[in-house]
Each structure stands twice: as C-alpha cells, then as structure tokens.
Motif scaffolding. Structure first.
Motif, PDB file in Angstrom:
ATOM      1  N   GLN A   1       0.832  -1.220   0.000  1.00 40.11           N
ATOM      2  CA  GLN A   1       0.000   0.000   0.000  1.00 40.11           C
ATOM      3  C   GLN A   1       0.863   1.266   0.000  1.00 40.11           C
ATOM      4  O   GLN A   1       0.409   2.322  -0.431  1.00 40.11           O
TER       5      GLN A   1
ATOM      6  N   THR B   1      -9.885  -1.798  12.076  1.00 41.61           N
ATOM      7  CA  THR B   1      -8.644  -1.037  11.949  1.00 41.61           C
ATOM      8  C   THR B   1      -8.603   0.118  12.953  1.00 41.61           C
ATOM      9  O   THR B   1      -9.638   0.709  13.271  1.00 41.61           O
TER      10      THR B   1
ATOM     11  N   ARG C   1      -5.541   3.241  13.833  1.00 39.22           N
ATOM     12  CA  ARG C   1      -4.199   3.815  13.888  1.00 39.22           C
ATOM     13  C   ARG C   1      -4.183   4.830  15.016  1.00 39.22           C
ATOM     14  O   ARG C   1      -5.083   4.845  15.850  1.00 39.22           O
TER      15      ARG C   1
ATOM     16  N   CYS D   1      -3.582  -0.498  10.765  1.00 35.20           N
ATOM     17  CA  CYS D   1      -3.581  -0.465   9.295  1.00 35.20           C
ATOM     18  C   CYS D   1      -4.287   0.768   8.773  1.00 35.20           C
ATOM     19  O   CYS D   1      -5.317   1.171   9.300  1.00 35.20           O
TER      20      CYS D   1
ATOM     21  N   PRO E   1      -5.754   1.423   5.263  1.00 32.71           N
ATOM     22  CA  PRO E   1      -5.938   0.709   3.991  1.00 32.71           C
ATOM     23  C   PRO E   1      -6.016   1.639   2.782  1.00 32.71           C
ATOM     24  O   PRO E   1      -6.278   2.829   2.918  1.00 32.71           O
TER      25      PRO E   1
ATOM     26  N   ALA F   1      -4.047  -3.601   2.132  1.00 30.51           N
ATOM     27  CA  ALA F   1      -4.269  -3.340   3.565  1.00 30.51           C
ATOM     28  C   ALA F   1      -3.193  -4.001   4.410  1.00 30.51           C
ATOM     29  O   ALA F   1      -3.482  -4.828   5.257  1.00 30.51           O
ATOM     30  N   GLY F   2      -1.952  -3.643   4.171  1.00 31.98           N
ATOM     31  CA  GLY F   2      -0.862  -4.178   4.984  1.00 31.98           C
ATOM     32  C   GLY F   2      -0.812  -3.465   6.324  1.00 31.98           C
ATOM     33  O   GLY F   2      -1.451  -2.432   6.509  1.00 31.98           O
ATOM     34  N   PRO F   3      -0.044  -4.012   7.259  1.00 29.96           N
ATOM     35  CA  PRO F   3       0.040  -3.411   8.590  1.00 29.96           C
ATOM     36  C   PRO F   3       0.967  -2.197   8.618  1.00 29.96           C
ATOM     37  O   PRO F   3       1.863  -2.084   7.796  1.00 29.96           O
ATOM     38  N   THR F   4       0.700  -1.308   9.555  1.00 28.68           N
ATOM     39  CA  THR F   4       1.610  -0.190   9.788  1.00 28.68           C
ATOM     40  C   THR F   4       2.428  -0.501  11.051  1.00 28.68           C
ATOM     41  O   THR F   4       2.163  -1.470  11.746  1.00 28.68           O
TER      42      THR F   4
ATOM     43  N   GLY G   1      -0.461  -6.300  13.833  1.00 27.09           N
ATOM     44  CA  GLY G   1       0.375  -5.200  13.369  1.00 27.09           C
ATOM     45  C   GLY G   1       1.712  -5.720  12.916  1.00 27.09           C
ATOM     46  O   GLY G   1       1.872  -6.909  12.649  1.00 27.09           O
TER      47      GLY G   1
ATOM     48  N   GLY H   1       0.312  -6.207   1.374  1.00 29.87           N
ATOM     49  CA  GLY H   1      -0.989  -5.535   1.346  1.00 29.87           C
ATOM     50  C   GLY H   1      -2.045  -6.214   0.491  1.00 29.87           C
ATOM     51  O   GLY H   1      -3.244  -6.124   0.771  1.00 29.87           O
TER      52      GLY H   1
END
Lengths: 284, 198
Positions: free
Chosen positions: A60, B31, B33, B57, B59, B73-76, B99, B126
C-alpha cells in the motif's frame, strides 16, 4: 509510444511486478528458512504472485517516485523528456493507482498526484552517446526512514566502515521490512556517499561490483549482517539482507563518509531506454 | 501449531496461544491507527470490541457503487500505538492486536492481564491482506479522520498468516530475539575487530 506513456508504464511495472531476480532471491531465502521466518517469506511470495496477477501495487506504500537518468550528450529530445517525467508520475498515480505520497512539510498539504517541490527527485548524469537510460526506483517510507549517513574518521579504516554498516542495519531490526537490499556508498562527500548508496540499489541482485576488493566487501557485509539473526520481518532467521551492494568515490583526506541506503524486500524497480529515433523499451 | 481464531474469540482460546504459533483470523477485524485509538479512548468505541481483533492499518480503498473495496491493507508500524494500547486493551478487551514490528513492555503486561495476544502480519503484504477481506461491514469516523485513519470494520476469512509474537504469558518474540541478536553481535564485532590484527 510517447515518452509520458513509456515512463508511466515503467512506474506501473515497478509498482506491481517485482524484478525476477529479486523473486529468485526471496525463493532461495524461503528454502533455507524455517518457523516464523519461513511463514513471512511464504506470505511475501504469495503477495508478489497476487500483485502480478491482478496488476495491483505490491504494497500500500507505493513510495516516492525517484529517477536516475543517464543521458547521452547527443540525445536530441532532452527538452521533451524533461517535461514528460512529472506528467508520467501524474498519469501513473491516476491509472495504477499509486498512493499520493507527497506532503508539504510546513502545511501538510498533499497535491494528490505525487509531484511537488523537488519531487519527483531526478538525478541527471550526462555521458557520451545519443540514447537515454532511465531507472525508476519508487522507494517506500519505512525503509527510507532506516537509511543513514555516517561521517567516520578516516583512521577507523575499512574495519570501521564494516562496523558502521553492520551495526546500523542490525539496529534497524524489523523496521525496514527485511529481508532488505542495502546500498552502501563509501567516500565522496556527504551527499555523494548517500547518492552512491542509492545508485548501488539499481544494480541487479546477484551482480557483484567489478572490482574484486569491493565484491569481497559486499560478500563479507552480507555474511556479517545475516549472522545477526534479525531475519525476515525481524522475527528471527538467517536472511536479514538479500544483498549488499557497494559503490565508492575518492574521498577528502579528512573524511570517510558512508551512505547507507536501505531498501525493503519490495525492491521496486524498472528501466526505460529511449533511442535517438524515439524508440522506447521498458524492462526490469 | 496452526489454527483459525473466530470472533468473538473466547479468552481461553487466546490464553492457550504461545509465542511462535501461526494463526488465521475469521470474523471481524477493526482497523485503528494513532487517531482512532485516541478518539476511542476519549469518546468510546463505535461498536463493542470485546473478543474482536484490532488491526494497525491504513488501507487503500476504493468505492464501487455503495460498496467499499479494499485494494491493499498491509500493517503499519505498531510501536506508535504503544502510547494507547495498554489502556485500550483494559477498556475494550479485544483479544488480538494485528500489526508489524511489535510493541513494548506496557502492552505486554496488559496482554497478560486482559488475555490477549499481539500477532504479526507480514509488512508490505498488502494484497494478501486485502484478499482475505470479504467485505467492509461499516466504517466510522471517515469524515473526521480520513481514509487511512478511519475505523474500518472488515469481515475477514482466514486472514493471515499471523505469527503470535507477544502472548498472554508475558513472552515477546521481539524481546527474546533482541537478546539473541545482541549475543550474535558480540561474535560479529569480534570477527570484524579480529581482522585488524592480521
């Protein structure tokens, strides 16, 4: 195909398809890992397949578009190429689509098209000939945050360089999304060392520096960093780096700059070649 | 060990997990953040979170007619949520936090107290994540928080693989590993230093 179209195609290719030799390196890592490390590489390889099939961005964070251009001094279409680059970025941002990643540092405003002041960042390198070679390197924020410059005392020698690189990459742990590719630039000045580090990332994986001493340093750095056990995603394992590439420049007697450019496993890259007759090829 | 956790996840099921286990998730994944954590701690959660999974995440989504579609939609990086996670866990009792990169001591303690785990999802993957998202059930705070920071409620099917990286027994893969890496580094430093004598 026009210049804008060719460049936009390269940006799309870079965002969605991982270069074949990077996939090979990831597969080799998968074969030697076990436990959580293997699970990570399995997920990565599956993700790479899915992105390629669906022609959607691998991650992303589609990165900041960065261009490295080697142009022949006799290439007749420079003016057109100069104008085409930001236009291609806008087009790829719309069509792929890429995540708009350019933010004004004071106002926080995002123009939404991946352009802005000094962005896209372009390095122009003139040389003989009448053709152009353009490397596109869209680089993600997570790994860029782990890039660094070390200004060493020349007295520490090559040993000090090794120490600085290994300590830095290992301390970054899972943050840059390992297994990473690390570009190291030694010498020059502060700016040149980092630039050389980034240029080192453009070299295909598996291709060593032509000078044996430099190639040996690359191999040794890979071995040392992988002995740390940080592993894929920082969850432990044998593969922390897929490759270390080193480039160098002569240095000032008082300075030993070391630029460390860290790239995540999603090593997105593409190349455009334009001939004097405007013929365009896009490759990886 | 590989298993599928279905929300609402009973506490006992989570307490049975150990660091290193690989799990998949089916049911509701929500989700959150930085801003979403802050908002929920101030104003309450828009839906009961007990037994559900939280996903660090932001997205990439697109709207097709009335339906939201998740593109990637990968993790942050989870470390930023360390500010909120302990209080968040105690108050809302989600059973899983998803995460990347791991979290700190306060979260580790709260996980043990509440009966929850921190599960790592592969950074950058993602598309793989988006593939497991069947539907966007609802979204909260879209106006105020924007797309990446909004609270997205995903219906997921076999979302994963997730590696249990911090369990409900006070163990953290990250902590274990950093001790191991430090030991390895001593040998590596000696190898580098040794060369100078030659």
């Amino acid at each position: 195909m026009g210049f804008v179209e060719g460049l936009a195609q390269a940006l799309a290719l870079a965002a969605t398809v991982l270069p074949e030799e990077v996939v090979r390196a990831l597969r080799a890592a998968h074969a030697r890992e076990e436990g959580p490390a293997r699970v990570q590489l399995e997920a990565i390889l599956k993700n790479v397949e899915m992105a390629k099939e669906g022609r959607v961005p691998l991650c992303q964070d589609t990165g900041t578009p960065t261009f490295f251009i080697r142009f022949g001094l006799d290439f007749p279409h420079l003016k057109e190429l100069f104008a085409a680059i930001p236009e291609a970025v806008r087009r790829a941002t719309r069509e792929v689509p890429l995540r708009p990643n350019t933010v004004h540092p004071f106002t926080g405003k995002n123009p939404g098209d991946n352009t802005g002041r000094c962005v896209p960042a372009i390095t122009w390198e003139p040389g003989p000939g009448d053709a152009v070679e353009i490397h596109v390197l869209p680089k993600g924020g997570g790994s860029e945050n782990c890039s660094a410059l070390k200004m060493l005392s020349p007295g520490v020698g090559l040993r000090g360089v090794k120490e600085a690189v290994v300590e830095h990459v290992v301390a970054a742990g899972g943050l840059p999304c390992p297994p990473t590719i690390v570009g190291v630039g030694i010498g020059g000045g502060a700016d040149l060392a980092l630039k050389l580090g980034k240029l080192a990332l453009l070299r295909p994986l598996g291709q060593r520096h032509p000078e044996p001493e430099v190639a040996a340093l690359e191999e040794e750095l890979e071995e040392l960093i992988n002995a740390s056990g940080v592993g894929p995603m920082g969850l432990g394992g044998r593969t922390t780096v897929l490759a270390v590439h080193v480039e160098y420049a002569h240095r000032h007697p008082a300075s030993l700059p070391v630029g460390i450019a860290v790239q995540c496993w999603a090593h997105r890259r593409a190349t455009v070649r334009i001939g004097p007759d405007r013929s365009i090829t896009v490759s990886q | 060990m590989e298993r599928v956790l279905v929300t609402p996840i009973p506490e006992g099921e989570v307490r049975a997990l150990r660091v290193g286990d690989v799990v998949y998730l089916s049911g509701l994944l929500v989700t959150a953040r930085d801003e979403a954590h802050r908002t929920m701690l101030e104003k309450g959660a828009p839906l009961p979170l007990e037994g559900l999974a939280i996903f660090h995440c932001g997205p990439v989504v697109s709207k097709k007619g009335e339906e939201w579609q998740v593109v990637a939609a990968g993790p942050t990086t989870s470390a930023r949520m360390e500010l909120f996670a302990a209080e968040f866990l105690r108050r809302f009792k989600p059973r899983v936090i998803v995460g990347k990169g791991g979290m700190g001591e306060q979260t580790l303690q709260a996980l043990a107290e509440v009966g929850a785990v921190y599960a790592h999802f592969t950074g950058g993957a993602g598309v793989l994540a988006a593939q497991a998202i069947q539907r966007v059930r609802e979204v909260h705070g879209l106006e105020e928080l924007g797309i990446p920071e909004a609270i997205w409620v995903f219906e997921v099917e076999r979302f994963g693989p997730l590696v249990v990286a911090m369990d409900a027994h006070g163990r953290s893969l990250y902590k274990d590993l950093s001790a191991q890496v430090e030991r390895n580094m001593e040998a590596i430093r000696a190898r580098i230093r040794g060369e100078v004598k030659r």
